[in-house]
Design an enzyme around this catalytic site. Structure first.
Site, PDB file in Angstrom:
ATOM      1  N   ARG A 258       0.715  -1.243   0.018  1.00 31.51           N
ATOM      2  CA  ARG A 258      -0.052   0.058   0.149  1.00 31.51           C
ATOM      3  C   ARG A 258       0.946   1.317  -0.096  1.00 31.51           C
ATOM      4  O   ARG A 258       0.306   2.422  -0.337  1.00 31.51           O
ATOM      5  CB  ARG A 258      -1.041   0.018   1.238  1.00 31.51           C
ATOM      6  CG  ARG A 258      -2.160  -0.966   1.028  1.00 31.51           C
ATOM      7  CD  ARG A 258      -2.739  -1.265   2.424  1.00 31.51           C
ATOM      8  NE  ARG A 258      -2.047  -2.270   3.210  1.00 31.51           N
ATOM      9  CZ  ARG A 258      -2.390  -2.761   4.485  1.00 31.51           C
ATOM     10  NH1 ARG A 258      -3.559  -2.443   4.769  1.00 31.51           N
ATOM     11  NH2 ARG A 258      -1.657  -3.563   5.027  1.00 31.51           N
TER      12      ARG A 258
ATOM     13  N   THR B 282       1.263 -12.834   8.914  1.00 34.23           N
ATOM     14  CA  THR B 282       2.074 -12.472  10.045  1.00 34.23           C
ATOM     15  C   THR B 282       2.098 -13.678  10.957  1.00 34.23           C
ATOM     16  O   THR B 282       3.100 -13.820  11.799  1.00 34.23           O
ATOM     17  CB  THR B 282       1.154 -11.470  10.872  1.00 34.23           C
ATOM     18  OG1 THR B 282      -0.285 -11.802  10.876  1.00 34.23           O
ATOM     19  CG2 THR B 282       1.374  -9.956  10.171  1.00 34.23           C
TER      20      THR B 282
ATOM     21  N   ALA C  90      41.872  45.015  -4.520  1.00 30.86           N
ATOM     22  CA  ALA C  90      40.782  44.691  -5.320  1.00 30.86           C
ATOM     23  C   ALA C  90      40.652  44.204  -6.761  1.00 30.86           C
ATOM     24  O   ALA C  90      41.600  44.988  -7.421  1.00 30.86           O
ATOM     25  CB  ALA C  90      39.536  45.669  -5.039  1.00 30.86           C
TER      26      ALA C  90
HETATM   27  C1  UD1 Z   1      -2.164  -6.066  11.043  1.00 32.26           C
HETATM   28  C2  UD1 Z   1      -2.944  -6.997  11.823  1.00 32.26           C
HETATM   29  C3  UD1 Z   1      -4.395  -6.251  12.096  1.00 32.26           C
HETATM   30  C4  UD1 Z   1      -3.953  -4.909  12.892  1.00 32.26           C
HETATM   31  C5  UD1 Z   1      -2.764  -4.242  12.323  1.00 32.26           C
HETATM   32  C6  UD1 Z   1      -2.393  -3.193  13.095  1.00 32.26           C
HETATM   33  C7  UD1 Z   1      -2.762  -9.236  11.001  1.00 32.26           C
HETATM   34  C8  UD1 Z   1      -3.134 -10.382   9.991  1.00 32.26           C
HETATM   35  N1  UD1 Z   1      -3.357  -8.119  11.151  1.00 32.26           N
HETATM   36  O1  UD1 Z   1      -2.757  -5.829   9.787  1.00 32.26           O
HETATM   37  O2  UD1 Z   1      -5.367  -7.037  12.777  1.00 32.26           O
HETATM   38  O3  UD1 Z   1      -5.113  -4.190  13.010  1.00 32.26           O
HETATM   39  O4  UD1 Z   1      -1.759  -5.206  11.808  1.00 32.26           O
HETATM   40  O5  UD1 Z   1      -1.276  -2.265  12.621  1.00 32.26           O
HETATM   41  O6  UD1 Z   1      -1.643  -9.566  11.503  1.00 32.26           O
HETATM   42  N2  UD1 Z   1       4.682  -8.972   7.862  1.00 32.26           N
HETATM   43  C9  UD1 Z   1       5.445 -10.072   7.828  1.00 32.26           C
HETATM   44  N3  UD1 Z   1       5.396 -11.135   7.172  1.00 32.26           N
HETATM   45  C10 UD1 Z   1       4.246 -11.257   6.358  1.00 32.26           C
HETATM   46  C11 UD1 Z   1       3.231 -10.298   6.429  1.00 32.26           C
HETATM   47  C12 UD1 Z   1       3.416  -9.120   7.258  1.00 32.26           C
HETATM   48  O7  UD1 Z   1       6.717  -9.769   8.769  1.00 32.26           O
HETATM   49  O8  UD1 Z   1       4.071 -12.052   5.902  1.00 32.26           O
HETATM   50  C13 UD1 Z   1       4.760  -7.901   8.871  1.00 32.26           C
HETATM   51  C14 UD1 Z   1       4.687  -6.378   7.990  1.00 32.26           C
HETATM   52  O9  UD1 Z   1       6.371  -5.950   7.566  1.00 32.26           O
HETATM   53  C15 UD1 Z   1       4.426  -5.430   9.102  1.00 32.26           C
HETATM   54  C16 UD1 Z   1       3.623  -6.239   9.937  1.00 32.26           C
HETATM   55  O10 UD1 Z   1       3.964  -7.719   9.735  1.00 32.26           O
HETATM   56  O11 UD1 Z   1       5.537  -4.791   9.711  1.00 32.26           O
HETATM   57  C17 UD1 Z   1       1.970  -6.349   9.772  1.00 32.26           C
HETATM   58  O12 UD1 Z   1       1.601  -6.647   8.579  1.00 32.26           O
HETATM   59  P1  UD1 Z   1       0.672  -5.819   7.556  1.00 32.26           P
HETATM   60  O13 UD1 Z   1       0.575  -6.645   6.184  1.00 32.26           O
HETATM   61  O14 UD1 Z   1       0.950  -3.989   7.681  1.00 32.26           O
HETATM   62  O15 UD1 Z   1      -0.800  -5.921   8.625  1.00 32.26           O
HETATM   63  P2  UD1 Z   1      -1.791  -5.103   8.535  1.00 32.26           P
HETATM   64  O16 UD1 Z   1      -2.815  -5.425   7.524  1.00 32.26           O
HETATM   65  O17 UD1 Z   1      -1.607  -3.705   8.999  1.00 32.26           O
HETATM   66 CA    CA Z   2       0.058  -2.582   9.002  1.00 33.61          CA
END
Ligand code: UD1
Ligand code: CA
Length: 459
Positions: free
Chosen positions: A15, A79, A422
């Site tokens: 995003r 995550t 100068a």
């Molecule tokens: C996540 C939460 C959401 C919460 C929000 C808060 C999940 C599924 N959702 O959503 O409930 O409200 O954070 O900010 O956890 N990352 C990895 N590996 C991956 C995917 C992501 O390390 O495979 C890391 C990203 O780099 C990031 C963090 O995990 O730092 C969160 O990932 P992101 O995709 O931003 O999750 P959100 O959709 O924001």
């Molecule tokens: Ca996030």
């Protein structure tokens, strides 16, 4: 704190629409992830891990000096999958795991400590930070049971219209018993809209197993998750307010703090006054009693009672006490302005030292030069330091007077107490106390101009 930490920072950050991994985008001048790493570092945990994936090398580099161990996640399956990358390393660990998102850089140490204390006091298996937002868009929503207890988290993409209206969200900060965490993660499936393993599913699993689960409401501004450039700007504003408040508490005056940007690694002495439009970046140190008007200072050291007038750009420079700079001065790397010296309008300096009490007040280029004490550099002076192949040095000793519009063709030395007339082009060394002149004698042709005028008029 008796716990270990896992920071999730492998994600793509789609995003952000960027070539740069999301967690590397700067916030208050340093990568957003560094704020999270610094927080974890200050908690003095037993062990900390950083899950890396996208631009793994650059992301891991941030952890190096802070004793945080990088672990690679590939492919990126969500995550929940990310946290599992620490399972092996934590095989023999018993106790709470603190899980943080690398894109949530505004959390404060005190809030985490309070959260930990609450989690311990409650003797909980799982704890999470929640927050109510006016606009919950993009966050996982907290679903509650009829009793009011947390039931589970639903990600926005999987939520029904009705669930999306819930404005209590998951902040992405968890404390979780290690044994339960990895057991629960082994049960998580990827049968959702994003085909990802969601860490958030462990909440529902904890509830279904009757584990003690606690939610603690967090401060809104601390749990902004940065997913987009707009979120980044919001976070920048929070950070700016915090940093500016801090320096005002330390005795710094800001006429309009909303127009001042101070990096996280900057230090400022008391009774300094920062006017609107100032940007202080990198590891810049400002002394006390300093006045700074609109402009940008980066990686520089400014002594006490210095005045920096409007629209100066100062980078990797050192300015000693009592000096005056600007307006419109450009101090490039390696510029040193000694005590009480003055650098005025449209003066550019590079790898140049301007000695104590010396003045370069107008329109000059001073590059690769060493200028002694009490020197006057006239308007329009230029050090010709570059011959197209290499750079050469100009040395101007103490007490020299350089007349306006002088060119100093380096390498060249002007001895102490000398005077350059100068309009002189100095091509060879000038002995101490000598006068150097290099210009043709002036001739005055009487009435010449008047005669020409008449000729032009055809008289
Ligand atoms: C996540 C939460 C959401 C919460 C929000 C808060 C999940 C599924 N959702 O959503 O409930 O409200 O954070 O900010 O956890 N990352 C990895 N590996 C991956 C995917 C992501 O390390 O495979 C890391 C990203 O780099 C990031 C963090 O995990 O730092 C969160 O990932 P992101 O995709 O931003 O999750 P959100 O959709 O924001
Ligand atoms: Ca996030």
């Amino acid at each position: 704190m008796k716990a270990v930490a896992i920071i999730l920072a492998a994600g793509r950050g789609t995003r952000m629409k960027s070539r740069l991994a999301k967690v590397l985008h700067p916030l208050a001048g340093v990568p957003m992830l560094s704020h999270v790493i610094n927080l974890v570092h200050s908690l003095h945990l037993e062990k900390s891990f950083l899950i890396v994936g996208r631009q793994a090398e650059a992301v891991s580099a941030l952890a190096k000096t802070k004793g945080v161990i990088p672990l690679l996640q590939y492919p990126l399956l969500g995550t929940g999958d990310a946290v599992r990358k620490a399972e092996k390393a934590l095989k023999n660990f018993q106790g709470p795991v603190l899980i943080l998102n690398g894109d949530t850089p505004l959390l404060r140490e005190k809030s985490i400590r309070d959260f930990y204390a609450y989690y311990q006091r409650e003797n909980a298996t799982v704890g999470l930070l929640t927050v109510r937002l006016e606009n919950p868009k993009g966050y996982g929503r907290v679903l509650r049971q009829k009793s009011g207890e947390i039931a589970r988290i639903v990600e926005e993409k999987d939520a029904t219209q009705e669930e999306r209206r819930i404005n209590e969200v998951n902040a992405g900060v968890y404390l979780c018993d290690a044994a339960f965490l990895f057991e629960a993660l082994s049960q998580v499936r990827s049968d959702n809209k994003q085909k990802e393993y969601y860490l958030t599913d462990i909440i529902g699993i904890a509830v279904s197993q009757g584990k003690h689960l606690v939610g603690l409401e967090a401060a809104r501004e601390e749990v902004i998750g940065i997913n987009s450039r707009a979120n980044l700007a919001d976070a920048e504003e929070v950070m700016r307010t915090r940093i500016n408040r801090h320096w005002m508490d330390e005795g710094v005056t800001m006429i309009d703090p909303s127009q001042v940007r101070i990096g996280a690694a900057v230090a400022i002495g008391m009774d300094s006054v920062i006017h609107p439009g100032v940007c202080l970046e990198g590891e810049t140190i400002i002394g006390s009693g300093v006045q700074i008007y609109a402009g940008r200072i980066r990686e520089s050291k400014i002594g006490n009672d210095v005045i920096i007038k409007d629209h100066c750009v100062i980078e990797n420079a050192e300015i000693e006490s009592g000096a005056a700079i600007g307006p419109f001065a450009h101090l490039r790397p390696g510029s040193v302005v000694r005590k009480g010296a003055k650098v005025g309008n449209f003066v550019e300096m590079k790898k140049t030292e301007l000695g104590e009490g010396s003045k370069a007040s107008h329109l000059s280029y001073l590059g690769d030069a060493t200028i002694g004490k009490g020197v006057n550099i006239g308007a329009g002076t230029i050090t010709c330091n570059y011959d197209g192949l290499k750079k050469d040095q100009t040395i101007i000793e103490d007490g020299v007077f350089i007349g306006s519009d002088t060119q100093l063709v380096a390498p060249v030395t002007v001895g102490a107490g000398a005077l350059i007339a100068a309009g002189t082009t100095v091509t060879k060394d000038v002995p101490p106390d000598a006068l150097a002149v290099s210009r043709t004698k002036q001739e005055n042709h009487l009435e010449w101009a008047k005669k020409r005028r008449l000729r032009q008029k055809g008289v």
